[in-house]
Motif scaffolding. Sequence first.
Motif, short mmCIF file in Angstrom:
data_model
loop_
_atom_site.label_atom_id
_atom_site.label_comp_id
_atom_site.label_asym_id
_atom_site.label_seq_id
_atom_site.Cartn_x
_atom_site.Cartn_y
_atom_site.Cartn_z
N CYS A 199 10.46 11.11 -70.48
CA CYS A 199 9.39 10.90 -69.50
C CYS A 199 9.77 9.81 -68.51
O CYS A 199 9.49 9.92 -67.31
CB CYS A 199 8.09 10.52 -70.20
N LEU A 200 10.41 8.73 -69.00
CA LEU A 200 10.77 7.61 -68.13
C LEU A 200 11.76 8.03 -67.05
O LEU A 200 11.82 7.42 -65.99
CB LEU A 200 11.38 6.46 -68.96
N MET A 201 12.58 9.04 -67.32
CA MET A 201 13.55 9.47 -66.31
C MET A 201 13.16 10.80 -65.70
O MET A 201 13.42 11.05 -64.53
CB MET A 201 14.94 9.55 -66.94
N GLY A 202 12.54 11.67 -66.49
CA GLY A 202 12.22 13.01 -66.00
C GLY A 202 11.08 13.03 -65.00
O GLY A 202 11.14 13.75 -64.00
N ILE A 203 10.04 12.25 -65.26
CA ILE A 203 8.89 12.26 -64.33
C ILE A 203 9.29 11.66 -62.98
O ILE A 203 9.00 12.25 -61.94
CB ILE A 203 7.67 11.58 -64.98
N PRO A 204 10.01 10.51 -62.95
CA PRO A 204 10.50 10.03 -61.64
C PRO A 204 11.43 11.03 -60.97
O PRO A 204 11.45 11.12 -59.73
CB PRO A 204 11.24 8.74 -62.00
N ALA A 205 12.18 11.80 -61.77
CA ALA A 205 13.06 12.81 -61.16
C ALA A 205 12.24 13.85 -60.42
O ALA A 205 12.59 14.25 -59.30
CB ALA A 205 13.92 13.46 -62.24
N LEU A 206 11.14 14.28 -61.03
CA LEU A 206 10.29 15.28 -60.37
C LEU A 206 9.63 14.68 -59.12
O LEU A 206 9.42 15.37 -58.13
CB LEU A 206 9.23 15.81 -61.34
N LEU A 207 9.37 13.38 -59.18
CA LEU A 207 8.82 12.71 -57.99
C LEU A 207 9.87 12.70 -56.88
O LEU A 207 9.54 12.96 -55.70
CB LEU A 207 8.41 11.28 -58.35
N ALA A 208 11.12 12.42 -57.24
CA ALA A 208 12.20 12.46 -56.24
C ALA A 208 12.30 13.84 -55.62
O ALA A 208 12.51 13.99 -54.42
CB ALA A 208 13.53 12.08 -56.91
N PHE A 209 12.13 14.86 -56.46
CA PHE A 209 12.16 16.25 -55.99
C PHE A 209 11.06 16.48 -54.96
O PHE A 209 11.30 17.04 -53.88
CB PHE A 209 11.99 17.17 -57.20
N SER A 210 9.85 15.99 -55.26
CA SER A 210 8.75 16.26 -54.32
C SER A 210 8.94 15.46 -53.03
O SER A 210 8.54 15.92 -51.96
CB SER A 210 7.40 15.98 -54.96
N ILE A 211 9.58 14.28 -53.12
CA ILE A 211 9.87 13.53 -51.89
C ILE A 211 10.90 14.29 -51.06
O ILE A 211 10.76 14.46 -49.85
CB ILE A 211 10.37 12.11 -52.22
N PHE A 212 11.92 14.80 -51.75
CA PHE A 212 12.99 15.50 -51.03
C PHE A 212 12.48 16.78 -50.39
O PHE A 212 12.99 17.21 -49.35
CB PHE A 212 14.14 15.80 -52.00
N ARG A 213 11.46 17.38 -50.98
CA ARG A 213 10.91 18.63 -50.42
C ARG A 213 10.31 18.43 -49.04
O ARG A 213 10.13 19.40 -48.30
CB ARG A 213 9.83 19.17 -51.35
N LEU A 214 9.99 17.18 -48.71
CA LEU A 214 9.40 16.91 -47.39
C LEU A 214 10.35 17.32 -46.27
O LEU A 214 9.95 17.42 -45.12
CB LEU A 214 9.06 15.42 -47.26
N ARG A 215 11.62 17.53 -46.60
CA ARG A 215 12.58 17.92 -45.57
C ARG A 215 12.17 19.25 -44.95
O ARG A 215 12.57 19.58 -43.84
CB ARG A 215 13.99 17.99 -46.15
N GLY A 216 11.37 20.03 -45.68
CA GLY A 216 10.87 21.29 -45.13
C GLY A 216 10.06 21.05 -43.86
O GLY A 216 10.05 21.87 -42.95
N LEU A 217 9.41 19.88 -43.80
CA LEU A 217 8.61 19.54 -42.62
C LEU A 217 9.47 18.89 -41.54
O LEU A 217 9.21 19.03 -40.35
CB LEU A 217 7.48 18.57 -42.99
N LEU A 218 10.49 18.15 -41.97
CA LEU A 218 11.24 17.32 -41.03
C LEU A 218 12.50 18.00 -40.51
O LEU A 218 13.18 17.45 -39.64
CB LEU A 218 11.63 15.99 -41.70
N GLY A 219 12.84 19.12 -41.04
CA GLY A 219 14.08 19.77 -40.60
C GLY A 219 15.01 19.97 -41.77
O GLY A 219 15.65 19.02 -42.23
N GLU A 220 15.07 21.21 -42.24
CA GLU A 220 15.78 21.48 -43.46
C GLU A 220 17.29 21.41 -43.28
O GLU A 220 18.02 21.12 -44.22
CB GLU A 220 15.39 22.88 -43.95
N THR A 221 17.75 21.70 -42.06
CA THR A 221 19.20 21.80 -41.88
C THR A 221 19.78 20.58 -41.18
O THR A 221 21.01 20.45 -41.14
CB THR A 221 19.54 23.05 -41.04
N SER A 222 18.94 19.72 -40.64
CA SER A 222 19.52 18.56 -39.95
C SER A 222 19.90 17.48 -40.95
O SER A 222 19.27 17.32 -41.99
CB SER A 222 18.57 18.04 -38.88
#
Lengths: 215, 150
Positions: A111-134
């Motif tokens: 949990c100490l590493m996996g839950i922050p990992a999923l949070l990192a995933f959701s932060i990284f998904r924001l690239r869909g809004l900001l430009g996926e290929t740039s």
Amino acid sequence: MHIPDGILPVSVAVGGFAAAGGMTWLSLRQIERKHSDPRQGIPKASLLTAVFFMASLVHIPVPPASVHLVLSGLMGVVLGWYAFPAILVGLFFQAVMFQHGGLTMLGVNACLMGIPALLAFSIFRLRGLLGETSRVPNAVLGFAGSFVAVALGALLAALLIVATVPAYLDASVERAAVTGLLAAHIPLGVIEGVFTAMVVLFLLRVQPDLLKESL
Amino acid sequence: MDIARITTLIVAMAFLLPVLPVQAAMAHGVDVTVTPREAVEVVASFDGGDPMSGAQVTVFAPGDPAEPWLQGTADEEGRFYFVPDPARPGTWEVRVRQAGHGEIIRLEVDGSGIAGTTGTGLTALQKVLMAAAVGWGAIGTALYFKRRAA
């Protein structure tokens, strides 16, 4: 942030297993929903599990302490929902092979590493809004996700440790030591953030599909 | 030396006492006995090799895992010494802890002496081999699923 056996009370260990079980179930369900063939993601998850497993052997001196790579953020950014089960497997091998984190603490550590990992995933998904290929949004979000994952993991571990210090120990000494270790994780977060950004940029150039699959 | 002179001397000394309090204190009898004993040396280090300097060490006597028998702090090199009570044979427990890192070591103490234990410190070569074995397993898994998917 690998908590060994005998540091936390049994109730926390049991709670950790319960939470890790729930998170694994949720992750597997999400994988099943989002992928037509869940096996497609396994080669990538398997290789990153090996990287995650070995990363904890890489010690980085942050005077006066010494910390080791965690790479929970990288796991989340590149693997998405596969990250939690992958981290669970990696932690199991670390505990069995190197006594790095106790087996009874496997749930808590996952949990100490996996839950922050999923949070990192959701932060990284924001690239869909900001430009996926740039390049810039990818690098910045990869860095941010990874940094937040390390910081959050260390913070959660520190809170758990400080909240459960046994009565016979000098709590103020332990708190000071934990605070020192927590501070040492800030430069580690920066290092891992830069590393994740480099990996993301590399994948974007040679195999952008590998990043897309996680979306 | 007659009685009067000794009395005068004692009285004179009695007058000196408050004037020289430090010397008077030092004149108290001290009995120092040095006896060699079998002590236990605890050396604690992180698996990266750094000593756990200033780690809190707690010793528990046999049959009493709740009440600490001895409490102390490791020195700069992560060392801590103590002498277990030979009158309490059995399994002694030493807990070393710092910043959420720690280990519990058990020592067997009986009439004949103390059985030492060594931590599972792995050599660098062992670590590399173990890591390589797991890595190879992961690569195998990856290749297996890649082939099935194709």
